[in-house]
Design a protein around this motif. Structure first.
Motif, PDB file in Angstrom:
ATOM      1  N   PHE A 295       0.837  -1.198   0.000  1.00  0.00           N
ATOM      2  CA  PHE A 295       0.000   0.000   0.000  1.00  0.00           C
ATOM      3  C   PHE A 295       0.874   1.251   0.000  1.00  0.00           C
ATOM      4  CE2 PHE A 295      -2.958  -3.123   1.615  1.00  0.00           C
ATOM      5  CZ  PHE A 295      -4.211  -2.689   1.206  1.00  0.00           C
ATOM      6  N   THR A 296       0.422   2.284  -0.697  1.00  0.00           N
ATOM      7  CA  THR A 296       0.948   3.626  -0.492  1.00  0.00           C
ATOM      8  C   THR A 296       0.135   4.237   0.643  1.00  0.00           C
ATOM      9  OG1 THR A 296       1.569   3.869  -2.804  1.00  0.00           O
ATOM     10  CG2 THR A 296       1.319   5.888  -1.536  1.00  0.00           C
ATOM     11  N   VAL A 297       0.813   4.794   1.646  1.00  0.00           N
ATOM     12  CA  VAL A 297       0.138   5.121   2.909  1.00  0.00           C
ATOM     13  C   VAL A 297       0.157   6.625   3.182  1.00  0.00           C
ATOM     14  CG1 VAL A 297      -0.013   4.607   5.368  1.00  0.00           C
ATOM     15  CG2 VAL A 297       0.893   2.879   3.793  1.00  0.00           C
ATOM     16  N   ALA A 298      -1.004   7.155   3.523  1.00  0.00           N
ATOM     17  CA  ALA A 298      -1.137   8.525   4.020  1.00  0.00           C
ATOM     18  C   ALA A 298      -1.022   8.481   5.537  1.00  0.00           C
ATOM     19  CB  ALA A 298      -2.485   9.120   3.611  1.00  0.00           C
ATOM     20  N   LEU A 299      -0.038   9.171   6.075  1.00  0.00           N
ATOM     21  CA  LEU A 299       0.218   9.192   7.514  1.00  0.00           C
ATOM     22  C   LEU A 299      -0.421  10.447   8.098  1.00  0.00           C
ATOM     23  CD1 LEU A 299       4.015   8.311   7.241  1.00  0.00           C
ATOM     24  CD2 LEU A 299       2.113   6.711   7.561  1.00  0.00           C
TER      25      LEU A 299
ATOM     26  N   SER B 137       3.223   9.316   2.576  1.00  0.00           N
ATOM     27  CA  SER B 137       3.218  10.769   2.614  1.00  0.00           C
ATOM     28  C   SER B 137       2.635  11.226   3.934  1.00  0.00           C
ATOM     29  CB  SER B 137       2.389  11.349   1.456  1.00  0.00           C
ATOM     30  OG  SER B 137       2.951  11.017   0.204  1.00  0.00           O
ATOM     31  N   VAL B 138       3.073  12.388   4.393  1.00  0.00           N
ATOM     32  CA  VAL B 138       2.648  12.938   5.681  1.00  0.00           C
ATOM     33  C   VAL B 138       1.552  13.972   5.473  1.00  0.00           C
ATOM     34  CG1 VAL B 138       3.396  14.389   7.609  1.00  0.00           C
ATOM     35  CG2 VAL B 138       4.831  12.485   6.846  1.00  0.00           C
ATOM     36  N   PHE B 139       0.488  13.861   6.265  1.00  0.00           N
ATOM     37  CA  PHE B 139      -0.614  14.810   6.239  1.00  0.00           C
ATOM     38  C   PHE B 139      -0.935  15.195   7.682  1.00  0.00           C
ATOM     39  CE2 PHE B 139      -0.909  12.094   2.551  1.00  0.00           C
ATOM     40  CZ  PHE B 139      -1.159  12.985   1.507  1.00  0.00           C
ATOM     41  N   SER B 140      -0.406  16.308   8.136  1.00  0.00           N
ATOM     42  CA  SER B 140      -0.645  16.742   9.513  1.00  0.00           C
ATOM     43  C   SER B 140      -2.098  17.186   9.662  1.00  0.00           C
ATOM     44  CB  SER B 140       0.295  17.897   9.872  1.00  0.00           C
ATOM     45  OG  SER B 140       1.638  17.477   9.814  1.00  0.00           O
TER      46      SER B 140
ATOM     47  N   GLU C 272     -12.915  19.638  12.256  1.00  0.00           N
ATOM     48  CA  GLU C 272     -13.556  19.362  10.978  1.00  0.00           C
ATOM     49  C   GLU C 272     -12.748  19.957   9.824  1.00  0.00           C
ATOM     50  OE1 GLU C 272     -18.008  19.686   9.007  1.00  0.00           O
ATOM     51  OE2 GLU C 272     -17.392  21.222  10.449  1.00  0.00           O
ATOM     52  N   ALA C 273     -12.336  21.216   9.959  1.00  0.00           N
ATOM     53  CA  ALA C 273     -11.602  21.871   8.880  1.00  0.00           C
ATOM     54  C   ALA C 273     -10.277  21.180   8.614  1.00  0.00           C
ATOM     55  CB  ALA C 273     -11.373  23.339   9.234  1.00  0.00           C
ATOM     56  N   SER C 274      -9.591  20.774   9.676  1.00  0.00           N
ATOM     57  CA  SER C 274      -8.298  20.119   9.529  1.00  0.00           C
ATOM     58  C   SER C 274      -8.426  18.784   8.806  1.00  0.00           C
ATOM     59  CB  SER C 274      -7.661  19.918  10.912  1.00  0.00           C
ATOM     60  OG  SER C 274      -6.393  19.317  10.816  1.00  0.00           O
ATOM     61  N   ILE C 275      -9.418  18.004   9.161  1.00  0.00           N
ATOM     62  CA  ILE C 275      -9.617  16.695   8.529  1.00  0.00           C
ATOM     63  C   ILE C 275     -10.069  16.856   7.083  1.00  0.00           C
ATOM     64  CG2 ILE C 275     -11.103  14.648   8.528  1.00  0.00           C
ATOM     65  CD1 ILE C 275      -8.714  14.609  10.494  1.00  0.00           C
ATOM     66  N   GLU C 276     -10.964  17.789   6.819  1.00  0.00           N
ATOM     67  CA  GLU C 276     -11.409  18.001   5.444  1.00  0.00           C
ATOM     68  C   GLU C 276     -10.239  18.411   4.557  1.00  0.00           C
ATOM     69  OE1 GLU C 276     -14.477  17.388   4.071  1.00  0.00           O
ATOM     70  OE2 GLU C 276     -14.787  16.422   6.014  1.00  0.00           O
ATOM     71  N   GLN C 277      -9.364  19.259   5.080  1.00  0.00           N
ATOM     72  CA  GLN C 277      -8.197  19.683   4.312  1.00  0.00           C
ATOM     73  C   GLN C 277      -7.259  18.508   4.050  1.00  0.00           C
ATOM     74  OE1 GLN C 277      -5.252  22.269   6.262  1.00  0.00           O
ATOM     75  NE2 GLN C 277      -5.218  23.513   4.396  1.00  0.00           N
ATOM     76  N   ALA C 278      -7.024  17.692   5.065  1.00  0.00           N
ATOM     77  CA  ALA C 278      -6.123  16.551   4.906  1.00  0.00           C
ATOM     78  C   ALA C 278      -6.636  15.573   3.857  1.00  0.00           C
ATOM     79  CB  ALA C 278      -5.925  15.845   6.244  1.00  0.00           C
ATOM     80  N   PHE C 279      -7.919  15.239   3.904  1.00  0.00           N
ATOM     81  CA  PHE C 279      -8.452  14.271   2.951  1.00  0.00           C
ATOM     82  C   PHE C 279      -8.579  14.861   1.552  1.00  0.00           C
ATOM     83  CE2 PHE C 279      -9.186  11.814   6.686  1.00  0.00           C
ATOM     84  CZ  PHE C 279      -9.241  10.500   6.256  1.00  0.00           C
ATOM     85  N   SER C 280      -8.747  16.165   1.459  1.00  0.00           N
ATOM     86  CA  SER C 280      -8.706  16.820   0.150  1.00  0.00           C
ATOM     87  C   SER C 280      -7.317  16.698  -0.458  1.00  0.00           C
ATOM     88  CB  SER C 280      -9.093  18.295   0.291  1.00  0.00           C
ATOM     89  OG  SER C 280      -8.991  18.961  -0.957  1.00  0.00           O
TER      90      SER C 280
ATOM     91  N   ARG D 103     -16.327  10.117   7.759  1.00  0.00           N
ATOM     92  CA  ARG D 103     -17.120  10.900   6.799  1.00  0.00           C
ATOM     93  C   ARG D 103     -16.266  11.374   5.629  1.00  0.00           C
ATOM     94  NH1 ARG D 103     -19.824  16.582   8.467  1.00  0.00           N
ATOM     95  NH2 ARG D 103     -17.600  17.134   8.404  1.00  0.00           N
ATOM     96  N   ALA D 104     -15.060  11.859   5.924  1.00  0.00           N
ATOM     97  CA  ALA D 104     -14.180  12.349   4.869  1.00  0.00           C
ATOM     98  C   ALA D 104     -13.768  11.216   3.925  1.00  0.00           C
ATOM     99  CB  ALA D 104     -12.952  13.003   5.489  1.00  0.00           C
ATOM    100  N   ALA D 105     -13.429  10.050   4.504  1.00  0.00           N
ATOM    101  CA  ALA D 105     -13.069   8.907   3.668  1.00  0.00           C
ATOM    102  C   ALA D 105     -14.267   8.422   2.859  1.00  0.00           C
ATOM    103  CB  ALA D 105     -12.532   7.782   4.548  1.00  0.00           C
ATOM    104  N   TRP D 106     -15.418   8.406   3.483  1.00  0.00           N
ATOM    105  CA  TRP D 106     -16.662   7.956   2.830  1.00  0.00           C
ATOM    106  C   TRP D 106     -16.949   8.793   1.591  1.00  0.00           C
ATOM    107  CZ3 TRP D 106     -20.220   4.196   4.689  1.00  0.00           C
ATOM    108  CH2 TRP D 106     -21.483   4.194   4.080  1.00  0.00           C
ATOM    109  N   ARG D 107     -16.838  10.101   1.721  1.00  0.00           N
ATOM    110  CA  ARG D 107     -17.121  10.988   0.588  1.00  0.00           C
ATOM    111  C   ARG D 107     -16.195  10.693  -0.582  1.00  0.00           C
ATOM    112  NH1 ARG D 107     -17.861  16.511   4.247  1.00  0.00           N
ATOM    113  NH2 ARG D 107     -20.103  16.269   4.621  1.00  0.00           N
ATOM    114  N   LEU D 108     -14.939  10.403  -0.280  1.00  0.00           N
ATOM    115  CA  LEU D 108     -13.981  10.079  -1.325  1.00  0.00           C
ATOM    116  C   LEU D 108     -14.278   8.714  -1.936  1.00  0.00           C
ATOM    117  CD1 LEU D 108     -11.462  10.715  -2.927  1.00  0.00           C
ATOM    118  CD2 LEU D 108     -10.078  10.069  -0.940  1.00  0.00           C
TER     119      LEU D 108
END
Length: 252
Positions: free
Chosen positions: A30-34, A57-60, A66-74, A123-128
């Motif tokens: 797997f390629t992994v988002a951290l 890849s790193v995603f702080s 909510e805003a932080s998670i939405e930005q990360a998954f975007s 929710r963020a993963a679900w939307r994707l």
């Protein structure tokens, strides 16, 4: 993009179960988002994966925002193009506190991380997963032995972990229409820094203090890789993995 290439995201990937699982997923191809609050430990996880020949890849992000998670998954959607697996792992421990000593701030903090954070990431993963092509994916929630049975004086932690089971069942039901599978892994005494205290003795249901057995965290990571690698037509709805002799079944 190769149809065989798989992408996973792991929250709380900077340490403990999250780090071990991210490494195991990368080793499995797997390629992994951290994902995590602190960048430095995420970079350490990424370097371990890189040395072993994997990709990450790193995603702080803060799972309570909510805003932080939405930005990360975007950003994940932009960089990876899709997401096949989310290990919804980030959470916080909550020590033994008698109910009459609980503050509302303490309760809200545990709920924000262990319950709202699980919801926001799912929710963020679900939307994707719902909108990508091919459609679908898998969400694996980190429950706990406490999703079944509490430790003494852990009302907030126990309540959130029972609630995670409700989230898992709801997503498993609602995901059928979109080829999204949802699983839960309930972990008992994986050997991480958070469970080090158990080797010295922790409060038992009968009021005594006793040390508890632990298991190597790689067993947990390997179990998650198995769940993540199944075709979407199959799902491990619930798995309990625990140190064999920990006091969970029976009477201690």
């Amino acid at each position: 993009m190769s149809a065989s290439k798989k992408f996973a995201a792991v929250t709380g990937a900077g340490s403990g179960i999250g780090r071990a699982t991210a490494i195991a997923l990368a080793n499995a191809g797997f390629t992994v988002a951290l994902i995590g609050r602190r960048e430095e430990p995420l970079l350490e996880t990424r370097e371990t994966i890189r040395i072993a020949g994997g990709a990450a890849s790193v995603f702080s992000a803060d799972v309570t925002s909510e805003a932080s998670i939405e930005q990360a998954f975007s950003r994940i959607a932009h960089e990876f193009g899709r997401l096949d697996v989310l290990f919804n792992n980030a959470g916080r421990n909550a020590g033994a506190v008698p109910l009459d000593e609980y503050s509302l701030d303490f309760w809200n903090d545990v709920v924000a991380t262990n319950l709202t954070g699980v919801f926001l990431c799912a929710r963020a993963a679900w939307r994707l997963m719902k909108t990508q092509s091919p459609q679908g994916g898998r969400i694996i929630n980190n429950g706990s032995i406490s999703a079944h049975s509490p430790r003494p004086n852990t009302i907030a932690y126990t309540a959130t972990k029972h609630a995670v089971t409700g989230i898992t069942k709801s997503l498993a039901l609602d995901g059928r229409a979109f080829n999204i599978a949802c699983s839960q892994i309930d972990i008992g005494n994986a050997a991480t820094s958070l469970t080090e205290r158990m080797t010295r003795g922790v409060l038992q249901a009968d009021g005594t203090m006793a040390p508890e057995a632990r298991m190597d965290v790689t067993h947990v990571a390997n179990a998650i890789v198995h769940m993540a690698s199944l075709p979407l037509e199959a799902n491990v709805l619930n798995m309990t993995i625990m140190a064999t002799t920990m006091p969970f079944v029976g009477r201690g």
